[in-house]
Design a protein around this motif. Sequence first.
Motif, PDB file in Angstrom:
ATOM      1  N   TRP A   1      67.634 -29.660 -16.581  1.00 57.80           N
ATOM      2  CA  TRP A   1      67.831 -31.104 -16.432  1.00 57.80           C
ATOM      3  C   TRP A   1      67.583 -31.544 -14.993  1.00 57.80           C
ATOM      4  O   TRP A   1      67.065 -32.656 -14.753  1.00 57.80           O
ATOM      5  N   ILE A   2      67.943 -30.690 -14.035  1.00 60.39           N
ATOM      6  CA  ILE A   2      67.698 -31.027 -12.624  1.00 60.39           C
ATOM      7  C   ILE A   2      66.203 -31.132 -12.358  1.00 60.39           C
ATOM      8  O   ILE A   2      65.736 -32.057 -11.671  1.00 60.39           O
ATOM      9  N   LEU A   3      65.418 -30.198 -12.915  1.00 60.36           N
ATOM     10  CA  LEU A   3      63.961 -30.241 -12.733  1.00 60.36           C
ATOM     11  C   LEU A   3      63.363 -31.501 -13.373  1.00 60.36           C
ATOM     12  O   LEU A   3      62.498 -32.163 -12.769  1.00 60.36           O
ATOM     13  N   ILE A   4      63.818 -31.833 -14.576  1.00 57.88           N
ATOM     14  CA  ILE A   4      63.336 -33.043 -15.250  1.00 57.88           C
ATOM     15  C   ILE A   4      63.711 -34.279 -14.435  1.00 57.88           C
ATOM     16  O   ILE A   4      62.898 -35.209 -14.255  1.00 57.88           O
ATOM     17  N   TYR A   5      64.944 -34.284 -13.948  1.00 55.95           N
ATOM     18  CA  TYR A   5      65.449 -35.382 -13.109  1.00 55.95           C
ATOM     19  C   TYR A   5      64.556 -35.569 -11.881  1.00 55.95           C
ATOM     20  O   TYR A   5      64.173 -36.699 -11.527  1.00 55.95           O
ATOM     21  N   TRP A   6      64.166 -34.461 -11.233  1.00 53.70           N
ATOM     22  CA  TRP A   6      63.311 -34.551 -10.040  1.00 53.70           C
ATOM     23  C   TRP A   6      61.910 -35.051 -10.402  1.00 53.70           C
ATOM     24  O   TRP A   6      61.344 -35.909  -9.707  1.00 53.70           O
ATOM     25  N   LEU A   7      61.353 -34.530 -11.498  1.00 61.22           N
ATOM     26  CA  LEU A   7      59.999 -34.923 -11.904  1.00 61.22           C
ATOM     27  C   LEU A   7      59.924 -36.416 -12.241  1.00 61.22           C
ATOM     28  O   LEU A   7      58.913 -37.080 -11.952  1.00 61.22           O
TER      29      LEU A   7
END
Length: 572
Positions: A10-16
């Motif tokens: 979720w953190i990676l998706i949030y950053w993208l």
Amino acid sequence: MTVSPRMKKWILIYWLLLVPPGLVFTYIVSPPPADLNAIDVLGFMFLSAIVASMPMVINGVPIFLIQWVSIAIFLRYGLFIEMVTIQMSVLILLVKLRIPKEGMFRLPLNSAMFFLVSFLSGMFYYFLGGTVTPDFKEGMGPIWLGLAYAVIYYILNQLIVMLHQMLVYRINESFFGKDFIWETVSSVITLPLGFVLYMLHLDLGLIALLFIGGPFASVSLILKMYDSTQHVNEYLQKAAEIGHQLAERVNVNEVTDLFLQKLSEMLPIDYAYVLEIQENDDIHLARRVENGVVMPNNHMGIKKHQGISGTVWGTGKPVLFTSRKEWGNIVSANIPGDAESILGIPTMKNGKIVGVVVLASRRKRAYEKSQLMIVDILCSHYAIAVENARHYEQAKEESERCSLTKLHNYRYFEKILYREFGMLEKNVRDRLALIILDIDHFKAVNDTYGHQSGNEVLKELASRIQNIVGDSGTVARYGGEEFVILLPEVTSREAYNLAELIRESIANWPFILAQHLEGNSHKLSIKITASFGVATAPEDAEDPLALIRHADRALYVGAKRAGRNRVAAYVK
């Protein structure tokens, strides 16, 4: 602080979804000024890289003193250039902190956090009427706007960090700790530097970075050295406290457990091995802990200068490896394959190596030289504490054992008997059985073959009893030729059968005498018998002395008077 794999996704998706589109949007609404000087921008980025590479770590949290540089960049070149510089600085900071592979989620997380701080504070500044490259000579208006930007930047930074800690790390403890105080004080101190840097750069150009950046780098280095000194002092204080705690333990296992526990609280330890060097120069694994679990102490088969522990043993010097590449060429089959950082420390006593402690972590660069020094000090405390505990255990063992038979003596037996009766009274035990046995006509053995032969009989008899009873009860020499066997949770019938088994092992197998009075070197074989008395609690006795008295009565009345070489149970 652990983060689940799902949260990392979720953190990676949030950053993208946030950072790349956000940078594009910012470039459109707040593009760099037309008169942008690329060399000056590179100079600012270089200064930011230096600041990012010199963080202070307070309570495990890096203090990132980048705001004063970002203020100057924002005022001089606008929001987009400030964002790009901050993103680069975050990357440099995390590289400097050497985060492990499992902590790589912090890169997109911190990138998104600083993006939000930059974007929101910059939009707030523009909303209030702020402009790129404001002229502070026009009056207090531009200065107040700049100060408002700096204050909002700091407040948003703290709020967003707090929010991320609650949502990502699930931390609910007070946010206003030592690291918060340090960051607040350092931000207040360095804030004027940002405005001074901006104004000097307008007048002097690139050389202003040297006038401001040089002194700041020196101050940062001094602060970092001060912080490191504080850490070392804290470690030394902890080492002294741990040394006192180790000295208070009188059991070797307790000393080792406490030693490893305190080390694990101070350092990231995934694997720990405590080895002891025997008098014959053989090395023994005294404790093996892997991933917090105590493992069986298997034989290591290590020699001097062989493997990591053998190298420490052979050289007598501690070793520090920050990654597997540094020690991979050392043959060490006993170190797990996923270990990276390693500390190896000799334990010394009176200038002699008596053991080796090996600590390992799956993280690269998990240990520092200052920590090696502290662990070395703790190993000295540990070696002394273990030696003192061994002396205590030896003295205690000698005071509770019969020097001839090596069985427990009456003092120890009496302590165990009262303890067991206490458990009976508290209903922890249901029953307790006592067997007393006495060698028949033992005086005749001493008179005929000598007291040395009598001692041989006592030692052999004690060995036979202990082998039969094993761990099911406590065997003790009661006095002279009498022995007692205390059996928890054993019925009268079971105790009787056990006594009968011991009686047969005595009567049916002869005793061999090597030191007799016959005057020749041949060994003699003689027959020995014994009589037994059995009593149980709570059936036969309500207190310890009554249990002994009733078993003794069964021995002399039921066995001795009835002809000896037999077992008798107490009868009321």
